[in-house]
Design an enzyme around this catalytic site. Sequence first.
Site, PDB file in Angstrom:
ATOM      1  N   CYS A  82       0.827  -1.214   0.000  1.00 55.31           N
ATOM      2  CA  CYS A  82       0.000   0.000   0.000  1.00 55.31           C
ATOM      3  C   CYS A  82       0.858   1.259   0.000  1.00 55.31           C
ATOM      4  O   CYS A  82       0.320   2.369  -0.082  1.00 55.31           O
ATOM      5  CB  CYS A  82      -0.934  -0.015   1.200  1.00 55.31           C
ATOM      6  N   HIS A 133      -9.437   3.390  -0.493  1.00 52.72           N
ATOM      7  CA  HIS A 133      -8.044   2.942  -0.423  1.00 52.72           C
ATOM      8  C   HIS A 133      -7.692   2.060  -1.625  1.00 52.72           C
ATOM      9  O   HIS A 133      -7.602   0.839  -1.501  1.00 52.72           O
ATOM     10  CB  HIS A 133      -7.846   2.185   0.908  1.00 52.72           C
TER      11      HIS A 133
END
Lengths: 419, 143
Positions: A92, A366
């Site tokens: 991420c 996200h």
Amino acid sequence: MGKLARKVALVGAGTSKFGQTFPLRRIPEHWTDAWLNAVATVDNGIEPKDIEACYVGNYSADLFNHQGHLGPMISSLVGLNPKPAPRFEGACASSGIAMRQALITIASGLMDVICVSGIEVMTEVPTVGVTDALATASDVSFEYTAGATFPGLYAAIATAHMHKYGTTHEDLMRVAIKNHINGKENPYAQMQRSIKDLMERKIAKIKGAGGEVPDWKDEFDYLKSPSNPPIAWPLHLFDCSLVTDGAACLFLASEDVAKKFTDNPIWITGTGQGSAAIAMHDRSTLTALEATVEASRQAYQMSGRGPKDIQIAEVHDCFTIAEICAMEDLGFYEKGKAVEAIKNKDTYRDGVKPINTSGGLKSKGHPVGATGAAQAVEIFKQMRGIAERDRQVKFDVEIAMTHNLGGSGGSCVVTIYEK
Amino acid sequence: MSENENENEITINNYLKYLSEGKLMGSKCKICGHVDVPARKLCSKCIKPENEWIEMSGKGKIAAFTSINVGTPYFVKKGYDRKRPYVFSIIKLDEGPMVSAQLVGVDESHPETIKIEMPVKVKFLKVEVEGLPEKVDLGFEPA
């Protein structure tokens, strides 16, 4: 710890509309939307001929889209071939890393202008495939076989944090409530509703169906109800960030050419990257993320700034507990004290230290590989005073920070911005 | 080099082979004495390649845990789901290192009854699921 050999500025930044769409908007659509939105923010305009490379941050198009080799694919869509188009992967933190590498390349003198792309289109596979792809950012040999999911790893951090510092479920809820209030004001966010809105909508729906109206006094009651089921106890649905498709685009320029693009550059004055063992059981603590501590130490040292100087920050709230850990590990608050600041509403938009004015990963969404670059987009907007709707903080932002985590904290990039 | 010569090498395969025989194995550094679990080739403390196998007592305490309602595809195949959660835990072994493992013998649906620092002991979990190769996963249960 070295310094940057020359100054580097952020001169343009934009994202696509984050979310899940039907029919699916694929990689080219999200990326070109982000590119166009970023181009529109460059005061004097920018064209492909001005740009010397395209640095792409992407976690796993390989698993989400069955597409590898994303660098040249992304660059070709915006006329940047035959220039270099490397791809960076750090779960991420992928586009935080891409931005940092672009910064280092420009500071070195090798190039003057680089386009940074962050992209992830996650919903091309069913949910079980998303869970599986994300889980490969953990230690597949020893965590995955023990049943760890991503919410599960952060839930384990949460139980350790609760045990050591007395953090409560309500503290976690407060993070989600605040971030949704911010996300409501972000037209690019996936979920543009406060938790109160969602609660009232649910009540109206139950009333409409002639059902028994629940006795919810406030958001806390709603979040304690079956409408907020456990995903990985103590984390519930509203503790988790969203599964999101999205892209972000940044233009970085050297001090020698930045003025060509704008009279108001945002300077990147500090950068740091840290790492930790990918398996949480191989780390020395479960209640702090050591990669965050190290990345922020480097960024503070390079910029000559400290935690108190940071006026606003976008931190990596992939789960509510992650925002609490970030507030502490970045040095904003002592360990175990972040929850007091949250209770005081210090981190609200009108508080003394606004955090995640974008809505955070929790409400904005996200898209994992796009997240680091998207955090920089929010900081760019806040520092320029152009954040949409009612999201703009009420003071002039001179110094800001982004904090981008990879996996359960195996990678971290921290960046400091100044006007 | 024949396959036999590798029999005692510290590899993931050999660690898993020991696990299938009901042994939780770590590695102990002949130079600094540091213990790593799962066993690894280079000592995590001094990064020297002088590790040798050492069997763990299998006793420890819960360092962190979670009861998972939305599991990995592997655990879904094992029969867990929203109504039947499983517990993922990080156990601090008496010898010092931490390991990740499924925690069994607890009330998964009432995770508030599970306490950090609760003493646990190793339990080797035989996996016999249709469509999956027979194997042993590391587990723990209340001591």
